[in-house]
Design a protein around this motif. Structure first.
Motif, mmCIF file in Angstrom:
data_model
loop_
_atom_site.group_PDB
_atom_site.id
_atom_site.type_symbol
_atom_site.label_atom_id
_atom_site.label_comp_id
_atom_site.label_asym_id
_atom_site.label_seq_id
_atom_site.Cartn_x
_atom_site.Cartn_y
_atom_site.Cartn_z
ATOM 1 N N TYR A 32 -0.257 4.105 0.501
ATOM 2 C CA TYR A 32 -1.100 3.866 -0.662
ATOM 3 C C TYR A 32 -0.301 3.195 -1.760
ATOM 4 O O TYR A 32 0.901 3.422 -1.903
ATOM 5 N N SER A 33 -0.981 2.373 -2.531
ATOM 6 C CA SER A 33 -0.406 1.987 -3.800
ATOM 7 C C SER A 33 -0.646 3.115 -4.797
ATOM 8 O O SER A 33 -1.490 3.991 -4.585
ATOM 9 N N MET A 34 0.084 3.084 -5.884
ATOM 10 C CA MET A 34 -0.110 4.066 -6.940
ATOM 11 C C MET A 34 -0.123 3.339 -8.274
ATOM 12 O O MET A 34 0.369 2.220 -8.389
ATOM 13 N N GLY A 35 -0.702 3.982 -9.260
ATOM 14 C CA GLY A 35 -0.784 3.323 -10.547
ATOM 15 C C GLY A 35 -1.065 4.271 -11.687
ATOM 16 O O GLY A 35 -1.343 5.457 -11.491
ATOM 17 N N TRP A 36 -0.972 3.721 -12.890
ATOM 18 C CA TRP A 36 -1.284 4.444 -14.118
ATOM 19 C C TRP A 36 -2.402 3.739 -14.859
ATOM 20 O O TRP A 36 -2.418 2.504 -14.982
ATOM 21 N N PHE A 37 -3.334 4.520 -15.342
ATOM 22 C CA PHE A 37 -4.386 4.060 -16.229
ATOM 23 C C PHE A 37 -4.382 4.936 -17.465
ATOM 24 O O PHE A 37 -3.836 6.030 -17.456
ATOM 25 N N ARG A 38 -5.008 4.447 -18.523
ATOM 26 C CA ARG A 38 -5.107 5.248 -19.731
ATOM 27 C C ARG A 38 -6.501 5.121 -20.320
ATOM 28 O O ARG A 38 -7.201 4.138 -20.113
ATOM 29 N N GLN A 39 -6.889 6.132 -21.061
ATOM 30 C CA GLN A 39 -8.211 6.143 -21.663
ATOM 31 C C GLN A 39 -8.129 6.742 -23.063
ATOM 32 O O GLN A 39 -7.755 7.902 -23.229
ATOM 33 N N ASP A 52 3.125 -1.161 -5.396
ATOM 34 C CA ASP A 52 2.607 -1.234 -4.039
ATOM 35 C C ASP A 52 3.198 -0.143 -3.154
ATOM 36 O O ASP A 52 4.111 0.590 -3.547
ATOM 37 N N TRP A 53 2.694 -0.069 -1.940
ATOM 38 C CA TRP A 53 3.059 1.010 -1.027
ATOM 39 C C TRP A 53 4.549 1.053 -0.712
ATOM 40 O O TRP A 53 5.102 2.136 -0.479
ATOM 41 N N SER A 54 5.191 -0.113 -0.684
ATOM 42 C CA SER A 54 6.603 -0.187 -0.333
ATOM 43 C C SER A 54 7.518 -0.169 -1.550
ATOM 44 O O SER A 54 8.735 -0.280 -1.404
ATOM 45 N N ALA A 55 6.940 -0.047 -2.733
ATOM 46 C CA ALA A 55 7.688 -0.029 -3.989
ATOM 47 C C ALA A 55 8.469 -1.321 -4.213
ATOM 48 O O ALA A 55 9.529 -1.312 -4.830
ATOM 49 N N VAL A 56 7.929 -2.422 -3.716
ATOM 50 C CA VAL A 56 8.547 -3.728 -3.886
ATOM 51 C C VAL A 56 7.949 -4.472 -5.070
ATOM 52 O O VAL A 56 8.670 -5.135 -5.828
ATOM 53 N N ARG A 72 8.846 4.220 -8.246
ATOM 54 C CA ARG A 72 8.227 5.108 -7.269
ATOM 55 C C ARG A 72 9.280 5.643 -6.319
ATOM 56 O O ARG A 72 10.137 4.897 -5.847
ATOM 57 N N ASP A 73 9.181 6.922 -6.051
ATOM 58 C CA ASP A 73 10.027 7.562 -5.056
ATOM 59 C C ASP A 73 9.114 7.949 -3.902
ATOM 60 O O ASP A 73 8.485 9.008 -3.920
#
Length: 124
Positions: A32-39, A52-56, A72-73
């Motif tokens: 999975y990719s990961m991310g941050w959002f804010r509200q 992205d999934w590979s942290a590249v 990302r770890d």
């Protein structure tokens, strides 16, 4: 139980720094990719950064480029957002998410899992 938990929010003066952490449990997010959002109050959820999934590859919103850094770890299913030179307009609840779009996504509807959020408040 699948869970994402954010931590590290708080109150900081303009120009200061905070580090937000996200820890996943209950399943592997290695593909999975990961991310941050804010509200912010009265506003829609806003994209901040994704990795992205590979942290590249990392992608940042224009509003935070040069100030925020995402890492990302994958071994720990953990993600960190280092926020520097904070501005009052950065004030929001920050959410960690995971997406099946392995290359990353800037759209909240493409994220499958969310944390409960952590409050970041930047004073003038």
């Amino acid at each position: 139980q699948v869970r994402l938990v954010e931590s590290g929010g708080g109150l900081v003066q303009a120009g200061g720094s905070l580090r937000l952490d996200c820890e996943a449990s209950g399943r592997s997010f290695s593909l999975y990719s990961m991310g941050w959002f804010r509200q912010a109050p009265g506003k829609e959820r806003e994209f901040v950064a994704t990795i992205d999934w590979s942290a590249v590859t990392t992608t940042y919103a224009d509003s935070v480029k040069g100030r925020f850094a995402l890492s990302r770890d994958s071994a720990k299913d953990a993600m960190t957002l280092q926020m520097n030179s904070l501005k009052p307009e950065d004030t929001a609840v920050y959410y960690c998410g995971a997406s099946r779009y392995a290359g990353g996504s800037v759209y909240p509807q493409e994220y499958d899992y969310w944390g409960q959020g952590t409050q970041v408040t930047v004073s003038s």
